[in-house]
Write an enzyme that holds these catalytic residues in place. Structure first.
Site, PDB file in Angstrom:
ATOM      1  N   ASP A  29      39.466  35.065  37.275  1.00 55.30           N
ATOM      2  CA  ASP A  29      39.611  35.910  38.645  1.00 55.30           C
ATOM      3  C   ASP A  29      38.643  35.323  39.878  1.00 55.30           C
ATOM      4  O   ASP A  29      37.307  35.176  39.473  1.00 55.30           O
ATOM      5  CB  ASP A  29      39.067  37.265  37.959  1.00 55.30           C
ATOM      6  CG  ASP A  29      39.441  38.231  39.304  1.00 55.30           C
ATOM      7  OD1 ASP A  29      39.073  38.100  40.310  1.00 55.30           O
ATOM      8  OD2 ASP A  29      40.152  39.409  39.000  1.00 55.30           O
ATOM      9  N   ILE A  30      38.972  35.344  40.931  1.00 52.06           N
ATOM     10  CA  ILE A  30      38.065  34.702  41.993  1.00 52.06           C
ATOM     11  C   ILE A  30      37.090  35.837  42.423  1.00 52.06           C
ATOM     12  O   ILE A  30      36.158  35.411  42.983  1.00 52.06           O
ATOM     13  CB  ILE A  30      38.858  34.277  43.121  1.00 52.06           C
ATOM     14  CG1 ILE A  30      39.615  35.414  43.621  1.00 52.06           C
ATOM     15  CG2 ILE A  30      39.318  32.916  42.799  1.00 52.06           C
ATOM     16  CD1 ILE A  30      40.446  34.957  45.040  1.00 52.06           C
ATOM     17  N   GLU A  88      47.026  45.334  43.082  1.00 51.07           N
ATOM     18  CA  GLU A  88      46.337  44.411  44.296  1.00 51.07           C
ATOM     19  C   GLU A  88      47.600  43.314  44.479  1.00 51.07           C
ATOM     20  O   GLU A  88      47.634  42.953  45.701  1.00 51.07           O
ATOM     21  CB  GLU A  88      45.110  43.814  43.720  1.00 51.07           C
ATOM     22  CG  GLU A  88      44.333  44.503  42.882  1.00 51.07           C
ATOM     23  CD  GLU A  88      44.528  44.555  41.343  1.00 51.07           C
ATOM     24  OE1 GLU A  88      45.424  44.526  40.849  1.00 51.07           O
ATOM     25  OE2 GLU A  88      43.571  44.087  40.557  1.00 51.07           O
ATOM     26  N   HIS A  93      49.614  41.466  35.624  1.00 52.99           N
ATOM     27  CA  HIS A  93      48.788  40.731  35.316  1.00 52.99           C
ATOM     28  C   HIS A  93      47.732  41.705  34.363  1.00 52.99           C
ATOM     29  O   HIS A  93      47.316  42.764  34.754  1.00 52.99           O
ATOM     30  CB  HIS A  93      48.020  40.169  36.416  1.00 52.99           C
ATOM     31  CG  HIS A  93      47.380  40.933  37.494  1.00 52.99           C
ATOM     32  ND1 HIS A  93      48.158  41.562  38.353  1.00 52.99           N
ATOM     33  CD2 HIS A  93      46.366  41.263  37.721  1.00 52.99           C
ATOM     34  CE1 HIS A  93      47.594  42.190  39.225  1.00 52.99           C
ATOM     35  NE2 HIS A  93      46.171  42.391  38.829  1.00 52.99           N
ATOM     36  N   HIS A  95      43.577  42.061  33.289  1.00 58.15           N
ATOM     37  CA  HIS A  95      42.191  41.814  33.312  1.00 58.15           C
ATOM     38  C   HIS A  95      41.596  41.349  31.887  1.00 58.15           C
ATOM     39  O   HIS A  95      41.654  42.487  31.389  1.00 58.15           O
ATOM     40  CB  HIS A  95      41.469  42.490  34.219  1.00 58.15           C
ATOM     41  CG  HIS A  95      41.978  42.572  35.685  1.00 58.15           C
ATOM     42  ND1 HIS A  95      41.321  41.848  36.707  1.00 58.15           N
ATOM     43  CD2 HIS A  95      42.824  43.519  36.359  1.00 58.15           C
ATOM     44  CE1 HIS A  95      41.747  42.047  37.833  1.00 58.15           C
ATOM     45  NE2 HIS A  95      42.678  43.071  37.583  1.00 58.15           N
TER      46      HIS A  95
END
Lengths: 131, 131
Positions: A29-30, A88, A93, A95
């Site tokens: 994750d950025i 988002e 996805h 996390h």
């Protein structure tokens, strides 16, 4: 239009990829909540995780398990927590976040600012632990 | 020693059960973040979700998908979010939480205080939507 995750899958956008197979991909994750915070993404472009076909959904979590075990070896956190929010980016996805407490998955917390060298180092370490 | 979840499975402790099969059970969280906040628990008593055998883990999320679709019908929230933290009870479990925003799964937030009648009403509605 392709999601940002599909662009990562097609290598049109760079990412710190830690694992990939025919159906799934994992990358850092950025905007991480912790070092090793990783996203697990099905290559099938579906917005809402519970709209995935059951076999793709179950495979997603088996793939996530493999990556979580690698992050567990990389991280000294107590365990790897899971969050699926998905508001988002319109591409399902998961996390995976190293956590030590109940409040460590809280997306309102300030994110870590990691420099490029740290991100590469974390990526390489996690890759080395993927079995 | 049995976990509180195993006691619920064995009907030694009451719970608002919304779905159950041979391997998994779903019941309302007693400290909900939102109306319809539900826990999904494998009957196999394993502390850490990623220590579950891959087939039990994948089945857990397919079962969760079925329950999430029912909660989706019950709730007017945008979607059902997922959190796996597992530091509260040493028995793997998934939180399904109706959410409208990124910050709606935040366990530091004050919990809802629902009265017994509301809990029964929510349970019955979700049960009616489970397919």
């Amino acid at each position: 239009m392709s999601t940002v995750f599909s662009k990562i899958i097609k290598r049109e956008i760079p990412a710190h990829i830690v694992a990939e197979d025919d159906n799934y991909i994992a990358f850092l994750d950025i905007n991480p909540l912790a070092k090793g915070h990783t996203l697990i993404v099905p290559k099938m472009e579906v917005n809402y995780v519970f709209d995935l076909p059951p076999d793709v959904l179950s495979g997603l979590f088996v793939f996530a398990q493999k990556v979580a075990k690698a992050i567990d070896k990389f991280s000294d956190a107590e365990r790897i927590g899971v969050a699926v929010i998905g508001l988002e980016v319109p591409h399902a996805h998961i996390h995976l976040v190293p956590i030590n407490g109940l409040f460590d998955i809280d997306f309102s917390k300030p994110k870590l600012m990691l420099n490029p060298e740290e991100l590469v180092e974390i990526t390489e370490k996690i890759i080395s632990f993927v079995e």
